[in-house]
Scaffold this motif. Structure first.
Motif: not given
Length: 114
Positions: A11, A91, A109, A111, A113
């Motif tokens: 993230l 993303t 993954q 992401t 944000s």
């Protein structure tokens, strides 16, 4: 057998950076082209970047040109994707791909944000 192991996802806030790694085994890595693809929810998998084996020639999707850099270390059997100035639309699950073997990594993954 062919194996591709990815790492480096996570993230990150918009504008941030991440570096993905993909370590290969089971084939002559240095002579083969390697690619990064990504797949966002509800969308088709798309090519992000590719690098050839010997010459190291690179191609990029228009959406990532100037922000992402693909590179490889043939001594470590590893291909990298340096991602800068990340945007929420980046993303996705990112996959490493060995086209000669039609083999995909497990995906990592990413992401973006706040």
């Amino acid at each position: 057998q062919v194996q591709l192991v990815e790492s480096g996802g996570g993230l990150v806030q918009p504008g941030g950076s991440l570096r993905l790694s993909c370590t290969a085994s089971g084939f002559t890595f240095s002579s083969d082209p390697m690619s990064w693809y990504r797949q966002a929810p509800g969308k088709e998998r798309e090519l992000v970047a590719e690098i050839t084996g010997v010459s190291g020639t690179t191609i990029y999707a228009d959406s990532v040109k100037g922000r992402f850099t693909i590179s490889r270390d043939n001594g470590k059997n590893t291909v990298y994707l340096q991602m800068n100035s990340l945007k929420p639309e980046d993303t996705a699950v990112y996959y490493c791909y060995a086209s000669r073997w039609n083999y995909w990594g497990q995906g990592t993954q990413v992401t973006v944000s706040s």
